[in-house]
Scaffold this active site. Structure first.
Site, PDB file in Angstrom:
ATOM      1  N   CYS A 285      -4.637 -28.276 -29.273  1.00 48.55           N
ATOM      2  CA  CYS A 285      -5.138 -28.784 -30.750  1.00 48.55           C
ATOM      3  C   CYS A 285      -6.076 -29.828 -30.670  1.00 48.55           C
ATOM      4  O   CYS A 285      -6.829 -29.823 -31.641  1.00 48.55           O
ATOM      5  CB  CYS A 285      -3.752 -29.079 -31.463  1.00 48.55           C
ATOM      6  SG  CYS A 285      -2.431 -27.883 -31.733  1.00 48.55           S
TER       7      CYS A 285
ATOM      8  N   ASP B 286       3.542 -30.470 -31.712  1.00 45.48           N
ATOM      9  CA  ASP B 286       4.591 -29.864 -32.323  1.00 45.48           C
ATOM     10  C   ASP B 286       5.067 -28.476 -31.674  1.00 45.48           C
ATOM     11  O   ASP B 286       6.228 -28.256 -31.428  1.00 45.48           O
ATOM     12  CB  ASP B 286       4.618 -29.519 -33.829  1.00 45.48           C
ATOM     13  CG  ASP B 286       4.458 -30.778 -34.628  1.00 45.48           C
ATOM     14  OD1 ASP B 286       4.009 -31.906 -33.989  1.00 45.48           O
ATOM     15  OD2 ASP B 286       4.823 -30.692 -35.618  1.00 45.48           O
TER      16      ASP B 286
ATOM     17  N   ASP C 160      -0.992 -31.223 -36.407  1.00 42.46           N
ATOM     18  CA  ASP C 160      -0.071 -31.386 -37.721  1.00 42.46           C
ATOM     19  C   ASP C 160       0.092 -32.932 -38.154  1.00 42.46           C
ATOM     20  O   ASP C 160      -0.143 -33.371 -39.244  1.00 42.46           O
ATOM     21  CB  ASP C 160       1.236 -30.941 -37.388  1.00 42.46           C
ATOM     22  CG  ASP C 160       1.243 -29.512 -37.090  1.00 42.46           C
ATOM     23  OD1 ASP C 160       0.395 -28.952 -36.966  1.00 42.46           O
ATOM     24  OD2 ASP C 160       2.461 -28.900 -37.084  1.00 42.46           O
TER      25      ASP C 160
ATOM     26  N   CYS D  49      -3.242 -24.837 -34.450  1.00 47.88           N
ATOM     27  CA  CYS D  49      -2.666 -23.302 -34.672  1.00 47.88           C
ATOM     28  C   CYS D  49      -3.239 -22.490 -35.788  1.00 47.88           C
ATOM     29  O   CYS D  49      -3.581 -23.043 -36.999  1.00 47.88           O
ATOM     30  CB  CYS D  49      -1.216 -23.288 -34.840  1.00 47.88           C
ATOM     31  SG  CYS D  49      -0.188 -24.295 -33.637  1.00 47.88           S
TER      32      CYS D  49
ATOM     33  N   GLU E 127      10.800 -30.134 -36.963  1.00 43.99           N
ATOM     34  CA  GLU E 127      10.733 -28.867 -37.267  1.00 43.99           C
ATOM     35  C   GLU E 127      11.378 -27.856 -36.661  1.00 43.99           C
ATOM     36  O   GLU E 127      12.001 -28.115 -35.259  1.00 43.99           O
ATOM     37  CB  GLU E 127       9.241 -28.628 -37.123  1.00 43.99           C
ATOM     38  CG  GLU E 127       8.197 -29.362 -38.043  1.00 43.99           C
ATOM     39  CD  GLU E 127       6.859 -28.849 -37.840  1.00 43.99           C
ATOM     40  OE1 GLU E 127       5.899 -29.213 -38.748  1.00 43.99           O
ATOM     41  OE2 GLU E 127       6.601 -28.005 -36.856  1.00 43.99           O
TER      42      GLU E 127
ATOM     43  N   SER F  62       8.094 -25.674 -39.723  1.00 43.59           N
ATOM     44  CA  SER F  62       6.692 -25.494 -39.345  1.00 43.59           C
ATOM     45  C   SER F  62       6.011 -24.876 -40.511  1.00 43.59           C
ATOM     46  O   SER F  62       6.612 -24.057 -41.149  1.00 43.59           O
ATOM     47  CB  SER F  62       6.705 -24.753 -38.187  1.00 43.59           C
ATOM     48  OG  SER F  62       5.306 -24.226 -37.954  1.00 43.59           O
TER      49      SER F  62
END
Length: 559
Positions: A54, A86, A128, A199, A449, A475
């Site tokens: 990410c 995450d 995130d 993602c 999550e 998520s």
């Protein structure tokens, strides 16, 4: 003395009394020159890590941002902060650190920027919690600043179809029930993340990138450019130039983040079928900007905002498809043309969001964003449920989910791991309501999550026959009748704490209700004998967070 372009940093660099500071900044082998110190000092807050895809490419983008700042007459000073993946930590104790990291990201950027008295800041985000965490910091600092999103990963290819990390998570459940082989799982695993970037669906990172761009705190046209797209470096260079324009014109977050611009951001989440985490994060950003906001506001905006974007996990397309269709700017234009956008709100470019939206370039024949006359649904993807089981509210994403009612017996679990084991073991029955508690902001701590659990449910073929509710969160890749953010949470004495196996829970999405078939007196009688389980965290950052954090219904903020 301060000048227009050095309203803060002059106190660090200017005059005979600051000779020692200049010496520190001008150290040999990499230090600044006197000419550099005469220019505005611009902080470049980087959330780069090499753990996962990410944020992996943010070093490259930061170099381009700094080049843009220098070209526009500023002196960039890069610094780093934390980030938690995450997807990597999902389903483990490490996942409890993810939401906590949002606060630390905001705190650390604020501290470095205040301590070094930067004149402006560019904050780079990629996953995130870094998107809201950086934006929260900029709201606190209220100096000329913008957020630049690193962009989405491209989809992988498996068995002649596009795949994202969601497919890998769901394949774990599919493998557990014998529907695919270990070789197929391994092949999919190797194809799920083909390069850098966040993602690939309208999961939390892309949801928040959409929201922050339409909020006005990121340059229009920047967020939907994929991480590996050739134009991403150009976008980063232009962001460095733009922050210098903001400094010259003294454009600040308090002019951009308003009640009406937050409503625009909420509408963008609703119309794209975005992550329920967007609720949590926009509540937190509003808090930092001293703007009152409640779950009821999300409900109201969702009800008036059609679902226009056909994006995963509920739809067909990934974030890269949105970019080629016209990007986040096209989403803004749909909202504008539908009369759902407060068009006069200022953005970091100095233009209004209406001006930015009106110039969207829609690709011929694109199917990602529906025309105004043919929305996917008449209302958006977010629903707030209340009732005797969630007096302060809970959050459900309905994009792509047609099941609007469910009544069934509960199966109660006091942590995610025990629930996951029973799902994998085939011990959940159709019709069950899975309850996972003590996973809230304070109870976790950290409000994990649960994509591992929700994906396993779908992968096991139970997605259309069971429901799940939790005081934790999900998520953005989660889909199905999965209700999170139940408040008050179990650790704060919410009714979810006293549910017992076999209690009957009723979910009615159209009526916005989440209830257990118990009288108020029965609930209170159970609560009178309830005791909070002992936490395993009694010191350090986890314990500190658990002590300070607010309810999910208030954004799970710590200050």
């Amino acid at each position: 003395m301060a000048n227009k372009l050095k309203p803060r940093s002059y106190a660090i660099t200017d005059g005979p009394d600051r000779a020692a500071a200049r010496a520190m900044l001008m150290f040999s082998e990499g230090g600044l020159s006197l000419e550099d110190l005469d220019r505005p000092l611009i902080g470049v807050a980087n959330t780069w890590i090499e753990i996962g895809p990410c944020n992996y490419h943010l070093r490259r983008l930061a170099a381009k941002v700094k080049a843009g700042i220098r070209a526009a007459g500023g002196t960039p000073l890069e610094f780093n902060t934390v980030s938690i993946s995450d997807g990597i930590t999902m389903g483990t104790e490490g996942m409890k650190t993810s939401l906590i990291s949002r606060e630390i990201i905001a705190d650390s950027i604020e501290l470095v920027a205040r301590g070094n008295m930067f004149d402006a800041v560019v904050a780079l985000s990629g996953c995130d919690k870094t998107v809201p965490g950086t934006t929260m910091a900029l709201a606190r600092l209220d100096i000329p600043s913008l957020m630049l999103y690193g962009g989405s990963i491209m989809p992988g290819r498996f068995q002649d179809r596009d795949v994202t990390i969601k497919d890998v998570f769901e394949a774990v459940g599919t493998y557990a029930v014998g529907k695919i082989t270990i070789d197929e799982l391994d092949e999919l695993t190797s194809k799920g993340c083909p390069g850098p970037g966040a993602c690939g669906g309208q999961y939390t990172a892309n949801t928040m990138a959409t929201a922050i761009e339409i909020l006005g705190m990121a340059p229009m046209g920047s967020g939907s450019v994929p991480a590996v797209d050739a134009n991403k470096d150009k976008v980063a260079f232009q962001a460095g130039q733009l922050v210098m324009e903001m400094l010259a014109n003294d454009i600040r977050p308090n002019q951009i983040i308003t009640r009406r611009s937050i409503e625009n951001a909420i509408a963008s989440i609703a119309t794209t079928g975005g992550s329920t985490n967007g609720v949590l994060h926009l509540l937190a950003i509003a808090h930092e900007a001293n703007i009152p906001l409640s779950l009821d506001d999300f409900q109201e905006i969702n009800l008036r905002t059609p679902l226009y974007a056909d994006l995963q996990p509920g739809g067909r397309f990934v974030a890269a498809d949105l970019h080629f269709a016209g990007g986040i700017q096209l989403v803004a234009k749909r909202l504008l043309d539908a009369g759902l956008l407060h068009a006069d709100e200022l953005t970091v470019t100095g233009k209004t969001i209406g001006e930015e939206a009106s110039t969207a370039d829609e690709a011929a024949g694109q199917e990602v964003v529906r025309p105004i006359s043919a929305p996917i649904k008449a209302t958006g993807g977010l629903v707030v449920l209340k009732g005797n089981l969630a007096p302060d509210g809970s959050v459900l994403k309905v994009a792509g989910n047609e099941r609007l009612t469910h009544t069934g017996p509960v199966r109660v679990f006091d942590c995610e791991e025990t629930a996951f084991a029973q799902i994998k073991g085939g011990e959940i029955n159709p019709g069950d309501v899975i309850v996972i508690r003590y996973e809230g902001p304070a109870g976790g701590p950290g409000m994990r999550e649960m994509l591992g659990v929700t994906a396993a449910i779908v992968g096991a073929g139970l997605g259309d026959s069971v429901a799940l509710l939790t005081d934790g969160r999900f998520s953005g890749a989660t889909h199905g009748l999965m209700i999170g953010h139940v408040a008050p949470e179990a650790a704060r004495g919410g009714p979810i704490a006293v549910l017992c196996d076999g209690d009957v829970v009723s979910i009615d999405v159209e009526s916005r209700r989440l209830d257990v078939v118990l009288s108020d007196d029965e609930i209170q009688e159970r609560l009178s004998s309830w005791n909070l389980p002992t936490s395993r965290y009694n010191r350090g950052v986890m314990a500190k967070y658990a002590k300070l954090v607010s309810s999910a219904s208030n954004g799970a903020v710590t200050g």
